[in-house]
Motif scaffolding. Sequence first.
Motif, PDB file in Angstrom:
ATOM      1  N   ASP A  21       2.448 -10.170   1.436  1.00 14.33           N
ATOM      2  CA  ASP A  21       2.580  -8.882   2.120  1.00 14.33           C
ATOM      3  C   ASP A  21       1.864  -8.912   3.462  1.00 14.33           C
ATOM      4  OD1 ASP A  21       3.427  -6.141   2.266  1.00 14.33           O
ATOM      5  OD2 ASP A  21       1.354  -5.562   1.818  1.00 14.33           O
ATOM      6  N   CYS A  22       0.690  -9.498   3.491  1.00 14.58           N
ATOM      7  CA  CYS A  22      -0.078  -9.595   4.729  1.00 14.58           C
ATOM      8  C   CYS A  22       0.646 -10.465   5.757  1.00 14.58           C
ATOM      9  CB  CYS A  22      -1.463 -10.160   4.435  1.00 14.58           C
ATOM     10  SG  CYS A  22      -2.576 -10.137   5.838  1.00 14.58           S
ATOM     11  N   LEU A  23       1.225 -11.565   5.310  1.00 13.60           N
ATOM     12  CA  LEU A  23       1.950 -12.450   6.231  1.00 13.60           C
ATOM     13  C   LEU A  23       3.215 -11.810   6.788  1.00 13.60           C
ATOM     14  CD1 LEU A  23       1.726 -15.953   4.535  1.00 13.60           C
ATOM     15  CD2 LEU A  23       0.572 -15.186   6.601  1.00 13.60           C
ATOM     16  N   ASP A  28       1.986  -4.669  14.435  1.00 12.16           N
ATOM     17  CA  ASP A  28       1.697  -3.282  14.821  1.00 12.16           C
ATOM     18  C   ASP A  28       1.488  -2.349  13.623  1.00 12.16           C
ATOM     19  OD1 ASP A  28       4.332  -3.558  14.130  1.00 12.16           O
ATOM     20  OD2 ASP A  28       5.105  -2.229  15.681  1.00 12.16           O
ATOM     21  N   GLU A  29       1.702  -2.822  12.402  1.00  9.79           N
ATOM     22  CA  GLU A  29       1.448  -2.002  11.214  1.00  9.79           C
ATOM     23  C   GLU A  29       0.114  -2.345  10.552  1.00  9.79           C
ATOM     24  OE1 GLU A  29       4.655  -2.014   8.434  1.00  9.79           O
ATOM     25  OE2 GLU A  29       6.131  -1.471   9.948  1.00  9.79           O
ATOM     26  N   VAL A  30      -0.596  -3.322  11.077  1.00 10.52           N
ATOM     27  CA  VAL A  30      -1.878  -3.733  10.506  1.00 10.52           C
ATOM     28  C   VAL A  30      -2.973  -2.851  11.080  1.00 10.52           C
ATOM     29  CG1 VAL A  30      -3.511  -5.636  10.327  1.00 10.52           C
ATOM     30  CG2 VAL A  30      -1.065  -6.087  10.209  1.00 10.52           C
ATOM     31  N   LYS A  31      -3.857  -2.340  10.204  1.00 10.26           N
ATOM     32  CA  LYS A  31      -4.916  -1.430  10.636  1.00 10.26           C
ATOM     33  C   LYS A  31      -6.271  -2.120  10.651  1.00 10.26           C
ATOM     34  CE  LYS A  31      -4.741   1.807   7.612  1.00 10.26           C
ATOM     35  NZ  LYS A  31      -4.828   3.042   6.860  1.00 10.26           N
ATOM     36  N   HIS A  32      -7.165  -1.611  11.475  1.00 13.30           N
ATOM     37  CA  HIS A  32      -8.600  -1.907  11.526  1.00 13.30           C
ATOM     38  C   HIS A  32      -8.964  -3.304  12.037  1.00 13.30           C
ATOM     39  CE1 HIS A  32      -9.185   1.910   9.616  1.00 13.30           C
ATOM     40  NE2 HIS A  32      -8.510   1.526   8.554  1.00 13.30           N
ATOM     41  N   LEU A  33      -8.273  -4.347  11.631  1.00 12.72           N
ATOM     42  CA  LEU A  33      -8.604  -5.708  12.043  1.00 12.72           C
ATOM     43  C   LEU A  33      -7.328  -6.424  12.481  1.00 12.72           C
ATOM     44  CD1 LEU A  33     -10.935  -6.731   9.065  1.00 12.72           C
ATOM     45  CD2 LEU A  33     -11.664  -6.169  11.382  1.00 12.72           C
ATOM     46  N   PRO A  34      -7.461  -7.489  13.267  1.00 14.56           N
ATOM     47  CA  PRO A  34      -6.269  -8.275  13.598  1.00 14.56           C
ATOM     48  C   PRO A  34      -5.653  -8.895  12.338  1.00 14.56           C
ATOM     49  CG  PRO A  34      -8.109  -8.866  15.028  1.00 14.56           C
ATOM     50  CD  PRO A  34      -8.650  -7.954  13.985  1.00 14.56           C
ATOM     51  N   ILE A  51      -7.567  -6.456  -2.667  1.00 14.29           N
ATOM     52  CA  ILE A  51      -7.803  -5.020  -2.882  1.00 14.29           C
ATOM     53  C   ILE A  51      -8.114  -4.340  -1.552  1.00 14.29           C
ATOM     54  CG2 ILE A  51      -9.344  -3.347  -3.994  1.00 14.29           C
ATOM     55  CD1 ILE A  51      -9.563  -5.385  -6.326  1.00 14.29           C
ATOM     56  N   ALA A  52      -8.914  -4.989  -0.705  1.00 12.75           N
ATOM     57  CA  ALA A  52      -9.216  -4.426   0.610  1.00 12.75           C
ATOM     58  C   ALA A  52      -7.948  -4.309   1.443  1.00 12.75           C
ATOM     59  CB  ALA A  52     -10.254  -5.296   1.321  1.00 12.75           C
ATOM     60  N   TRP A  53      -7.067  -5.317   1.357  1.00 14.92           N
ATOM     61  CA  TRP A  53      -5.798  -5.263   2.099  1.00 14.92           C
ATOM     62  C   TRP A  53      -4.949  -4.088   1.629  1.00 14.92           C
ATOM     63  CZ3 TRP A  53      -3.079  -6.275   6.160  1.00 14.92           C
ATOM     64  CH2 TRP A  53      -1.688  -6.197   6.116  1.00 14.92           C
ATOM     65  N   LEU A  54      -4.892  -3.887   0.328  1.00 15.90           N
ATOM     66  CA  LEU A  54      -4.089  -2.789  -0.204  1.00 15.90           C
ATOM     67  C   LEU A  54      -4.633  -1.432   0.210  1.00 15.90           C
ATOM     68  CD1 LEU A  54      -3.382  -4.060  -3.819  1.00 15.90           C
ATOM     69  CD2 LEU A  54      -1.797  -3.944  -1.904  1.00 15.90           C
ATOM     70  N   GLN A  59      -0.584   0.167   7.365  1.00 18.40           N
ATOM     71  CA  GLN A  59      -0.112   1.547   7.402  1.00 18.40           C
ATOM     72  C   GLN A  59       0.949   1.703   6.322  1.00 18.40           C
ATOM     73  OE1 GLN A  59       1.446   2.279  11.270  1.00 18.40           O
ATOM     74  NE2 GLN A  59      -0.551   2.352  12.230  1.00 18.40           N
ATOM     75  N   ARG A  60       0.819   2.719   5.523  1.00 22.68           N
ATOM     76  CA  ARG A  60       1.756   2.921   4.420  1.00 22.68           C
ATOM     77  C   ARG A  60       2.331   4.329   4.459  1.00 22.68           C
ATOM     78  NH1 ARG A  60       1.154  -1.503   1.468  1.00 22.68           N
ATOM     79  NH2 ARG A  60      -0.885  -2.478   1.364  1.00 22.68           N
TER      80      ARG A  60
END
Length: 137
Positions: A21-23, A28-34, A51-54, A59-60
């Motif tokens: 999911d992260c890959l 532009d939908e990733v929050k807080h960190l690159p 768990i931190a990623w979820l 952005q969901r």
Amino acid sequence: MPRILLTIILPLALWVWAFVDCLTTPEDEVKHLPKVVWVLIVLLFPPLGPIAWLIAGKQRGFLRAAAAGARSGYPADDRPGRPGGRPLAPDDDPEFLASLKRNDKDHEDMLKQWEADLRRRERDLRDRDEPEDGRKS
């Protein structure tokens, strides 16, 4: 068996799912960190990284739809389609239906031209095959 499921299989499945999911999440939908940092966190900290990623990484739901509408060039309340920014189904979209009618007319015209050309060619072949004196052979 339940102990193996809870201690090995579920955390492994969560880790693989969060990594994929992260890959596949656009930058532009990733929050807080690159995004690269999130990938490293998910890879290097197996129980906590996924768990931190979820929770905080992507952005969901409503936030993602609102951001997508803002990126599309329309103000949030001026987006085409249904309220909430969701697009219309093709059979409810008047522009799409009008384009189908235009395409149908173009195809009808082309078909009429082909039929006229076919009739002309058949007539030319018939005239060429018949003898000049009008007798059939």
